[in-house]
Design an enzyme around this catalytic site. Structure first.
Site, PDB file in Angstrom:
ATOM      1  N   HIS A 306       0.862  -1.188   0.000  1.00  0.00           N
ATOM      2  CA  HIS A 306       0.000   0.000   0.000  1.00  0.00           C
ATOM      3  C   HIS A 306       0.891   1.228   0.000  1.00  0.00           C
ATOM      4  CE1 HIS A 306      -3.083   2.860   1.235  1.00  0.00           C
ATOM      5  NE2 HIS A 306      -3.947   1.968   0.785  1.00  0.00           N
ATOM      6  N   ASP A 364      -7.973  -5.311   0.065  1.00  0.00           N
ATOM      7  CA  ASP A 364      -8.446  -6.052  -1.104  1.00  0.00           C
ATOM      8  C   ASP A 364      -8.106  -7.529  -1.043  1.00  0.00           C
ATOM      9  OD1 ASP A 364      -9.552  -3.854  -2.375  1.00  0.00           O
ATOM     10  OD2 ASP A 364      -7.571  -3.184  -2.987  1.00  0.00           O
TER      11      ASP A 364
HETATM   12  N1  ACO Z   1       4.195  -7.657  -4.779  1.00  0.00           N
HETATM   13  C1  ACO Z   1       5.547  -7.679  -4.938  1.00  0.00           C
HETATM   14  N2  ACO Z   1       6.346  -6.598  -4.800  1.00  0.00           N
HETATM   15  C2  ACO Z   1       5.752  -5.438  -4.490  1.00  0.00           C
HETATM   16  C3  ACO Z   1       4.349  -5.327  -4.304  1.00  0.00           C
HETATM   17  C4  ACO Z   1       3.573  -6.490  -4.458  1.00  0.00           C
HETATM   18  N3  ACO Z   1       2.252  -6.460  -4.295  1.00  0.00           N
HETATM   19  N4  ACO Z   1       4.032  -4.047  -4.011  1.00  0.00           N
HETATM   20  C5  ACO Z   1       5.198  -3.366  -3.995  1.00  0.00           C
HETATM   21  N5  ACO Z   1       6.221  -4.202  -4.291  1.00  0.00           N
HETATM   22  C6  ACO Z   1       7.648  -3.835  -4.312  1.00  0.00           C
HETATM   23  C7  ACO Z   1       7.986  -3.055  -5.591  1.00  0.00           C
HETATM   24  O1  ACO Z   1       8.410  -3.906  -6.629  1.00  0.00           O
HETATM   25  C8  ACO Z   1       9.068  -2.127  -5.101  1.00  0.00           C
HETATM   26  O2  ACO Z   1      10.255  -2.851  -5.059  1.00  0.00           O
HETATM   27  P1  ACO Z   1      11.673  -2.112  -5.341  1.00  0.00           P
HETATM   28  O3  ACO Z   1      11.810  -1.103  -4.240  1.00  0.00           O
HETATM   29  O4  ACO Z   1      12.666  -3.226  -5.242  1.00  0.00           O
HETATM   30  O5  ACO Z   1      11.559  -1.493  -6.697  1.00  0.00           O
HETATM   31  C9  ACO Z   1       8.682  -1.811  -3.653  1.00  0.00           C
HETATM   32  O6  ACO Z   1       7.879  -2.949  -3.224  1.00  0.00           O
HETATM   33  C10 ACO Z   1       7.872  -0.536  -3.493  1.00  0.00           C
HETATM   34  O7  ACO Z   1       6.764  -0.572  -4.391  1.00  0.00           O
HETATM   35  P2  ACO Z   1       6.125   0.690  -5.107  1.00  0.00           P
HETATM   36  O8  ACO Z   1       5.334   0.246  -6.292  1.00  0.00           O
HETATM   37  O9  ACO Z   1       7.193   1.716  -5.350  1.00  0.00           O
HETATM   38  O10 ACO Z   1       5.173   1.230  -3.970  1.00  0.00           O
HETATM   39  P3  ACO Z   1       3.934   2.173  -4.164  1.00  0.00           P
HETATM   40  O11 ACO Z   1       3.677   2.779  -2.851  1.00  0.00           O
HETATM   41  O12 ACO Z   1       4.121   3.067  -5.341  1.00  0.00           O
HETATM   42  O13 ACO Z   1       2.782   1.119  -4.576  1.00  0.00           O
HETATM   43  C11 ACO Z   1       0.892  -0.265  -4.606  1.00  0.00           C
HETATM   44  C12 ACO Z   1       1.725   0.747  -3.799  1.00  0.00           C
HETATM   45  C13 ACO Z   1       0.514   0.305  -5.982  1.00  0.00           C
HETATM   46  C14 ACO Z   1      -0.402  -0.534  -3.843  1.00  0.00           C
HETATM   47  C15 ACO Z   1       1.716  -1.577  -4.776  1.00  0.00           C
HETATM   48  O14 ACO Z   1       2.054  -2.099  -3.509  1.00  0.00           O
HETATM   49  C16 ACO Z   1       0.981  -2.627  -5.604  1.00  0.00           C
HETATM   50  O15 ACO Z   1       1.048  -2.592  -6.838  1.00  0.00           O
HETATM   51  N6  ACO Z   1       0.249  -3.592  -4.926  1.00  0.00           N
HETATM   52  C17 ACO Z   1      -0.533  -4.563  -5.631  1.00  0.00           C
HETATM   53  C18 ACO Z   1      -1.842  -3.929  -6.059  1.00  0.00           C
HETATM   54  C19 ACO Z   1      -2.799  -3.704  -4.897  1.00  0.00           C
HETATM   55  O16 ACO Z   1      -3.015  -4.580  -4.072  1.00  0.00           O
HETATM   56  N7  ACO Z   1      -3.402  -2.506  -4.869  1.00  0.00           N
HETATM   57  C20 ACO Z   1      -4.393  -2.140  -3.855  1.00  0.00           C
HETATM   58  C21 ACO Z   1      -4.026  -0.891  -3.162  1.00  0.00           C
HETATM   59  S1  ACO Z   1      -5.138  -0.638  -1.829  1.00  0.00           S
HETATM   60  C22 ACO Z   1      -6.487   0.126  -2.457  1.00  0.00           C
HETATM   61  O17 ACO Z   1      -6.523   0.722  -3.505  1.00  0.00           O
HETATM   62  C23 ACO Z   1      -7.713  -0.024  -1.647  1.00  0.00           C
END
Ligand code: ACO
Length: 430
Positions: A306, A364
């Protein structure tokens, strides 16, 4: 009174910028005078360090896993309150008295029908259209019907638009569902509470009596409470930005629905369930964990991570409990998806990659299993999220319009395209 400031030196210029404190949470550096004094903008794509507004509605402490609506912890509201009470709280700022609650419930109930002409809009869509596509369009279409509540400078009209939006969104959501499965629309029933009425409009058919199950109704009501607001997330910021130009309130909410649809936001519950189905059995989990950790693989564990929560999402805990309640009420003893989810969560929470990056299950992760058990197809999951979030969007829209310092939202950019160059006539281009 002393005013806190921070000092910023750019090139040879030093300026003092005011530092503003909130009630709780991080302070902000007010950079409004920055461009005027230095000719520089700030650069923060994705707004990871930027507060876009002042708000009194919702507070999140992502490190501690805290979520408060108007100061009340989400756990207490979900345990003791109902969704309409939460709506009142978000819109008016205080919990209602018994009389205020009765009056508010009645006013919402009286606005649940949509204009009969709205049915024609639905009939123009393909039956296989995604219900979110239908919802974006039908919410936007409300702006063509309710001309007596669009003067946004009139507090009374703003309130009526807000109540209409909260009241009509379940009707539109249920219509989007009914249309997608080829069943007739079901009119709202005023004798039912908000969420039971939504279940009635979703699942009853003219040839058979439908009695909403109070346990399931309560569970869905709690899911609505959990999703009601989440401060300045992408869809809420979209609603605020659209509304900042003075646009029609229903059209602004349609913009929020459009933003919510994306898989990185509201579409994640649909994606999370699809992922659990694809994994299929507990023994296949390790290969998906490996995929999620592989830098060269775009796969992510849906329902994990998140932008704000770097701790267990407090809503996910309540959601997990609700999932168990719903499955037990429905007599589902062994749900393979739940088995996969529980084991996936256990493994991920002890895996170094997820621990180090502070990736915890978000709301979710469990909501898909619950909504599926309640009888909704995956394509409806984000629609249910939109239904619940509508009150948050409208409360934030109202707060913005009522803020005397409100201005049209107009971000700037770091331009990296061509500098000025001369037009070359078509025949002279190589
Ligand atoms: N699975 C594996 N790796 C992940 C995940 C995941 N679900 N989420 C983040 N990471 C990793 C990224 O690859 C990144 O790694 P790095 O630092 O080595 O490059 C690091 O964790 C940080 O991730 P970001 O994408 O930069 O974090 P951000 O805060 O931008 O993203 C997000 C948050 C979009 C929710 C992300 O965690 C994601 O895509 N999750 C899956 C989708 C999801 O469940 N979304 C629901 C959000 S809640 C809502 O809307 C109610």
């Amino acid at each position: 009174m002393s005013v806190k400031t921070s000092t910023l030196t750019i090139d040879d210029k030093t300026i003092e910028l005011p530092v503003k404190d909130g009630t709780i949470g991080p302070s902000v550096v007010d950079i409004t005078p920055l461009y005027k004094h230095t000719g520089k903008f700030t650069y923060d794509p994705g707004f990871t360090s930027t507060a876009s507004c002042e708000s009194q509605i919702t507070y999140i402490d992502g490190d501690e896993g805290v979520l408060l609506y108007r100061g009340y912890p989400i756990e207490q509201l979900a345990e003791h309150g109902d969704f309409l009470e939460t709506c009142y709280l978000l819109l008016y700022g205080e919990l209602p008295t018994a009389a205020e609650k009765q009056d508010f419930d009645l006013r919402v109930t009286r606005h649940t029908m949509v204009h009969e002409q709205m049915n024609r809009f639905f009939n123009g869509f393909r039956r296989d259209a995604h219900p979110m596509a239908v919802l974006v369009a039908s919410v936007g279409a409300l702006s063509a019907f309710y001309h007596d509540s669009t003067d946004i400078s009139d507090p009374q009209q703003r309130l009526i638009a807000s109540i209409r939006m909260v009241a009509k969104i379940p009707t539109l959501a249920a219509m989007a569902f009914k249309y997608s499965i080829g069943q007739p629309f079901v009119y709202p029933k005023n004798s039912l509470d908000y969420t039971s009425n939504f279940l009635h409009m979703s699942f009853s058919v003219p040839c058979e009596e439908y009695v909403p199950n109070p346990v399931l109704s309560r569970a869905l009501d709690r899911i609505f409470i959990l999703h009601a607001d989440h401060e300045q997330n992408a869809s809420t910021s979209t609603v605020r930005l659209a509304g900042s130009s003075g646009a029609n309130p229903f059209a602004c909410i349609a913009a929020g629905v459009a933003c919510l649809w994306g898989p990185a936001h509201g579409g994640a519950n649909e994606a999370a369930l699809r992922m659990l189905e694809e994994i299929g059995s507990v023994d296949r989990i390790p290969q998906y964990i490996a995929k999620a950790k592989d830098k060269n693989d775009p796969f992510r564990l849906m329902g994990f991570g998140h932008r704000v929560y770097k701790n267990y999402d407090p809503r996910a805990k309540i959601m997990q409990r609700t999932t168990h309640e719903v499955l037990s009420e429905l007599g589902i003893k062994d749900d393979p998806l739940l088995d996969v989810a529980l084991e996936l969560e256990r493994i991920a929470l002890s895996d170094e990659y997820f621990v180090e990056k502070k990736l915890y299950p978000n709301i979710d992760f469990y909501s898909g299993i619950t909504l599926k058990a309640l009888g909704f197809p995956t394509t409806m999951f984000t629609v249910l999220f939109a239904l619940a979030r509508t009150v948050g969007w409208i409360a934030q829209w109202k707060e913005m319009i009522e803020d005397p310092s409100q201005k049209i939202g107009r971000p700037r950019q770091l331009y990296t395209g061509f500098a000025e160059r001369d037009y070359v006539p078509l025949g002279q281009r190589s």
